[in-house]
Write an enzyme that holds these catalytic residues in place. Structure first.
Site, short mmCIF file in Angstrom:
data_model
loop_
_atom_site.label_atom_id
_atom_site.label_comp_id
_atom_site.label_asym_id
_atom_site.label_seq_id
_atom_site.Cartn_x
_atom_site.Cartn_y
_atom_site.Cartn_z
N GLU A 99 0.83 -1.21 0.00
CA GLU A 99 0.00 0.00 0.00
C GLU A 99 0.86 1.26 0.00
O GLU A 99 0.68 2.17 -0.81
CB GLU A 99 -0.91 0.01 1.23
CG GLU A 99 -1.68 1.30 1.43
CD GLU A 99 -2.15 1.47 2.86
OE1 GLU A 99 -3.11 0.79 3.23
OE2 GLU A 99 -1.55 2.30 3.59
N ASP A 142 -5.88 -3.69 -3.32
CA ASP A 142 -5.95 -2.24 -3.53
C ASP A 142 -4.59 -1.69 -3.94
O ASP A 142 -4.47 -0.88 -4.87
CB ASP A 142 -6.48 -1.52 -2.30
CG ASP A 142 -5.60 -1.67 -1.07
OD1 ASP A 142 -4.90 -2.69 -0.93
OD2 ASP A 142 -5.64 -0.75 -0.21
#
Length: 375
Positions: free
Chosen positions: A58, A119
């Site tokens: 991330e 993500d």
């Protein structure tokens, strides 16, 4: 003792030179320069100083996006190289990056969990594809498209009549009885519009359409949950794996909705209870009950949450609340200049929210990045 002192000074000197090398890569975006000086190592590792100096896919993915927004290609390449070398064994694109890197039990530094985070994978792919377009550099797109193929193969699941869904990771989110454990903050509107246009044979439009069909039930109380469950009939349920909550993941749902433009107006409307809570308490609540829309009693509101809701409040045209949260972010920035410690996640949320509000970047109707330096 003398040898230990010499080694300690050598290590300290290396750390200072590393930080200095990062800080010297400056741009026209002051907040990003500050972030680089504090959280980005000279070799391209984004460090979460608050939690055991770990690094995550991330953090690397957000760093790549911000470097692109800042038009810092050398920095982008350094971040990309560290990500590939350390999270994907030098094979990013052919492999998904591991989500967690840090100090292992044996005292060595390296990958601590090989599982991926979808993500981050999508943000890396998006940043590579847009870097290719904006910098006219096709080799970035080659890696980005390979990464998308890996995501399609390993992180998209068919959930019966619910359609294809984005799993948060390849492992651990497919439950029994045909159920799937999903994270709404992994689905930015602008990104899925972009992917649907860029990779029309992929599942992206179908994933988004299914998500929007579920949205009225996911956000039934007017706030976002961190996680929810859906079964193969399309039935949406509260989080069954832990106590339902809307907090550090959910805050990004408001952020993405606010910055995604006209197509997210309905999403913004569905989430308007959270804006009411901000007005009621004066700051975004740290946690809310996604079943009732009621804030959990709190005496702490992360400063990053105020940064994250700036686009959301702008989309609602709530100018008084917007100014109050912007003033809170400004005051925190002044305290940081005077030496108050800042943490990685707060500053990421502020970079996204305040950066968007300040015009450092926008997204067009197709989800393409429009950085300030290209306008």
């Amino acid at each position: 003792m003398r040898f230990k002192l010499i080694v300690s000074w050598m290590v300290l000197g290396w750390a200072l030179s590393s930080a200095g090398a990062s800080a010297n890569t400056t741009s026209d975006w002051p907040e990003w320069n500050d972030f680089v000086g504090r959280f980005v190592q000279a070799d391209g590792r984004v460090i979460d100083l608050t939690f055991e100096r770990k690094s995550t896919s991330e953090g690397q993915s957000y760093g790549l996006f911000f470097a692109l927004v800042a038009n810092q290609r050398a920095q982008f390449d350094t971040l990309l190289r560290w990500t590939s070398d350390n999270l994907a064994a030098g094979q990013l694109g052919d492999r998904l990056p591991a989500w967690l890197w840090g100090l292992r039990d044996d005292g060595s530094w390296g990958v601590k969990d090989e599982n991926a985070a979808s993500d981050a994978d999508l943000w890396i792919a998006y940043s590579l594809l847009e870097a290719s377009r904006l910098w006219n550099a096709p080799h970035y797109a080659d890696t980005g498209r390979k990464l998308l193929a890996q995501i399609r193969r390993r992180e998209i699941a068919q959930a019966g009549s619910a359609g294809p869904v984005l799993l948060p990771a390849p492992i651990g989110f497919t439950l029994d009885k045909g159920r799937f454990w999903l994270n709404p903050s992994y689905l930015p509107d602008f990104m899925f519009r972009y992917l649907a246009a860029t990779d029309p044979k992929g599942p992206w439009q179908s994933v988004w359409d299914g998500y929007m069909r579920m949205a009225p039930r996911i956000f039934s109380a007017g706030v976002a949950p961190d996680m929810f469950v859906v079964d193969s009939t399309g039935k949406v349920m509260p989080d069954t794996q832990r106590e339902p909550s809307g907090s550090y993941d959910a805050i990004r749902v408001y952020l993405w909705a606010g910055m995604s433009g006209r197509s997210s107006q309905e999403m913004v409307r569905m989430l308007s209870t959270y804006a009411e809570l901000i007005r009621k308490f004066g700051t975004p609540p740290e946690k809310v009950n996604p079943l009732t829309g009621v804030a959990t009693k709190f005496d702490y509101s992360p400063i990053g949450f105020s940064g994250a809701v700036l686009p959301f409040l702008s989309a609602l045209d709530d100018k008084p609340s917007l100014e109050k949260q912007r003033d809170r972010v400004r005051a925190a920035a002044l305290r940081a200049k005077r030496g108050e410690a800042t943490n990685y996640y707060d500053q990421v949320l502020i970079l996204f929210g305040k950066g968007w509000l300040d015009g450092q970047y926008r997204f067009d109707d197709q989800g393409r990045l429009q950085p300030k330096w290209m306008r």
